[in-house]
Design a protein around this motif. Structure first.
Motif, PDB file in Angstrom:
ATOM      1  N   ARG A 265      55.028  12.277 109.076  1.00  0.00           N
ATOM      2  CA  ARG A 265      56.268  12.841 108.522  1.00  0.00           C
ATOM      3  C   ARG A 265      57.362  11.774 108.424  1.00  0.00           C
ATOM      4  NH1 ARG A 265      55.026  17.251 111.946  1.00  0.00           N
ATOM      5  NH2 ARG A 265      56.573  16.534 113.473  1.00  0.00           N
ATOM      6  N   SER A 318      64.321  21.018 101.792  1.00  0.00           N
ATOM      7  CA  SER A 318      62.861  20.876 101.845  1.00  0.00           C
ATOM      8  C   SER A 318      62.365  20.626 103.267  1.00  0.00           C
ATOM      9  CB  SER A 318      62.404  19.723 100.942  1.00  0.00           C
ATOM     10  OG  SER A 318      62.927  18.490 101.403  1.00  0.00           O
ATOM     11  N   ASN A 319      63.285  20.624 104.242  1.00  0.00           N
ATOM     12  CA  ASN A 319      62.918  20.427 105.642  1.00  0.00           C
ATOM     13  C   ASN A 319      62.278  21.692 106.194  1.00  0.00           C
ATOM     14  OD1 ASN A 319      63.342  20.478 108.641  1.00  0.00           O
ATOM     15  ND2 ASN A 319      64.186  18.454 108.225  1.00  0.00           N
ATOM     16  N   ALA A 320      61.109  21.540 106.813  1.00  0.00           N
ATOM     17  CA  ALA A 320      60.359  22.701 107.309  1.00  0.00           C
ATOM     18  C   ALA A 320      61.131  23.440 108.404  1.00  0.00           C
ATOM     19  CB  ALA A 320      58.999  22.249 107.840  1.00  0.00           C
ATOM     20  N   GLU A 321      61.833  22.687 109.272  1.00  0.00           N
ATOM     21  CA  GLU A 321      62.621  23.327 110.331  1.00  0.00           C
ATOM     22  C   GLU A 321      63.744  24.172 109.753  1.00  0.00           C
ATOM     23  OE1 GLU A 321      63.618  21.013 113.978  1.00  0.00           O
ATOM     24  OE2 GLU A 321      62.754  19.354 112.840  1.00  0.00           O
ATOM     25  N   GLN A 323      63.888  25.492 106.701  1.00  0.00           N
ATOM     26  CA  GLN A 323      63.309  26.647 106.024  1.00  0.00           C
ATOM     27  C   GLN A 323      62.896  27.716 107.023  1.00  0.00           C
ATOM     28  OE1 GLN A 323      60.093  25.121 103.638  1.00  0.00           O
ATOM     29  NE2 GLN A 323      61.451  24.148 102.149  1.00  0.00           N
ATOM     30  N   SER A 324      62.273  27.295 108.139  1.00  0.00           N
ATOM     31  CA  SER A 324      61.847  28.243 109.161  1.00  0.00           C
ATOM     32  C   SER A 324      63.043  28.961 109.783  1.00  0.00           C
ATOM     33  CB  SER A 324      61.043  27.517 110.240  1.00  0.00           C
ATOM     34  OG  SER A 324      60.720  28.379 111.295  1.00  0.00           O
ATOM     35  N   LYS A 327      64.568  31.431 107.292  1.00  0.00           N
ATOM     36  CA  LYS A 327      63.734  32.630 107.175  1.00  0.00           C
ATOM     37  C   LYS A 327      63.906  33.528 108.400  1.00  0.00           C
ATOM     38  CE  LYS A 327      60.124  30.572 104.273  1.00  0.00           C
ATOM     39  NZ  LYS A 327      58.703  30.107 104.226  1.00  0.00           N
TER      40      LYS A 327
END
Length: 383
Positions: A265, A318-321, A323-324, A327
């Protein structure tokens, strides 16, 4: 001689009879004996690197610049909107309060300042199309240009801080990065302020002409260009070194197992930093401002105006953290709304229920001694 002249694109200084004046793009005009300026030669389109087969004049070029202005205005507007949204996301959630995101937030602010500086400069210098730029030399226009130069300096210095922090993460694995935050902030904002202060003083004492947006020469030019070029070169060295470190870690046993995904990453984020390192600046830095004018417009204004949007996209949206967490927060809000709806629905049901109505009457009869007394006085026995 010929008086100073503004043709809508270039300011031509005063000249004597027969004198040939040359301005950026190697344009020339001759002051004729009739005290009239000759037509620019070669034509603007040829001299400034546009279509050589075209015969467009200043008016046509002004239309071209106007269309280009709409493009980069839309780009900067999109960048500001996305960057402000990203700032709110990082500030609102406590989970994102860390050194990495603090540095990202300062980078966001530098991009916002750059967009605001462009809008300010356009509003002050180019809002009035009838304005004679040969005679314009106000404090407001000089301040707008100085603010614009500062925003560019801050932008490049915070890109450098991003690179330094990335290398710090890889080299100093077991050292807390919090102790470096204030040094990063001091460098990211302090260095541009120092450079800007030097440039303004030099401009005032050595080249206090126009709105400070004219073609500069010598020392004054490199007070701005030098530090920017230095940050780009340091970032390029850091980039090569970071790639070397990542490759070494991925090949070693330390980079295997559960750590491999972490370094992958990091490698991806580093590779995505390439367009942000400003390598294109090196290409144009050693050439006159008039060289490759069309390419400069497309890269520095056209593509550069959307750079802030790309930064917000890479570091936030676009960062997964992120986005999580978004949500999770959205689900939490939806569940809270559902609970509020259920509670409200049950309350309304109870209030409108016939059983509840009878119960309320019974309670009213039990707790109302006045009602009982009045009934006995009237000779009525309650059932």
């Amino acid at each position: 001689g010929c008086a100073r002249d503004w043709d809508g694109l270039t300011c031509w200084p005063r000249a004597t009879f027969g004198e040939v004046v040359q301005v950026p793009c190697f344009l020339q005009r001759n002051c004729t004996q009739e005290a009239y300026w000759s037509e620019p030669f070669p034509p603007y389109t040829v001299a400034c690197g546009f279509d050589e087969n075209s015969s467009k004049g200043p008016e046509d070029l002004k239309s071209y610049y106007s269309a280009f202005w709409r493009v980069y205005t839309a780009g900067y507007a999109a960048s500001v909107t996305s960057l402000i949204t990203a700032l709110i996301v990082f500030a609102a959630f406590r989970k994102f309060h860390c050194t990495r995101n603090y540095i990202h937030m300062h980078l966001f602010v530098s991009f916002i300042l750059r967009a605001v500086a462009v809008f300010t400069k356009d509003a002050v210098l180019f809002a009035d199309e009838t304005m004679d730029h040969c005679l314009m030399s106000t404090v407001a226009c000089k301040a707008a240009v100085a603010f614009f130069q500062f925003s560019i300096l801050a932008n490049f210095f915070w890109l450098l801080i991003e690179g330094i922090y990335l290398q710090t993460l890889l080299l100093l694995t077991f050292v807390s990065d919090k102790q470096y935050v204030w040094w990063f902030i001091f460098t990211g904002w302090g260095a541009p302020i120092a450079v800007m202060f030097t440039w303004v003083l030099t401009r005032i004492h050595r080249q206090n002409t126009g709105c400070w947006d004219d073609d500069e020469n010598g020392v004054v030019l490199w007070i701005i260009k030098g530090p920017i070029l230095l940050t780009v070169l340091i970032n390029f060295i850091i980039f090569i070194n970071v790639i070397r470190i990542l490759i070494h870690k991925l090949k070693s046993q330390e980079g295997g197992g559960s750590h491999s995904s972490h370094f992958v990453r990091l490698a991806k984020s580093t590779l995505l930093l390439i367009p942000l390192f400003g390598v294109h600046y090196v290409v144009f830095a050693f050439f006159p401002e008039s060289t490759g004018l069309e390419a400069r417009l497309y890269i520095e204004l056209g593509l550069g105006s959307f750079q802030g949007f790309v930064v917000a996209l890479l570091y936030c949206f676009s960062n997964a953290e992120v986005q999580s967490e978004l949500k999770k927060q959205l689900c939490k809000w939806q569940y809270q709304e559902y609970l509020n709806f259920i509670h409200k629905h049950r309350t309304l049901s109870r209030e409108n229920s016939p059983v509840n109505y009878v119960t309320q009457l019974s309670l009213l009869e039990k707790i109302s001694p006045q009602r009982k007394t009045s009934l006995y006085q009237n000779g009525v026995t309650p059932v």
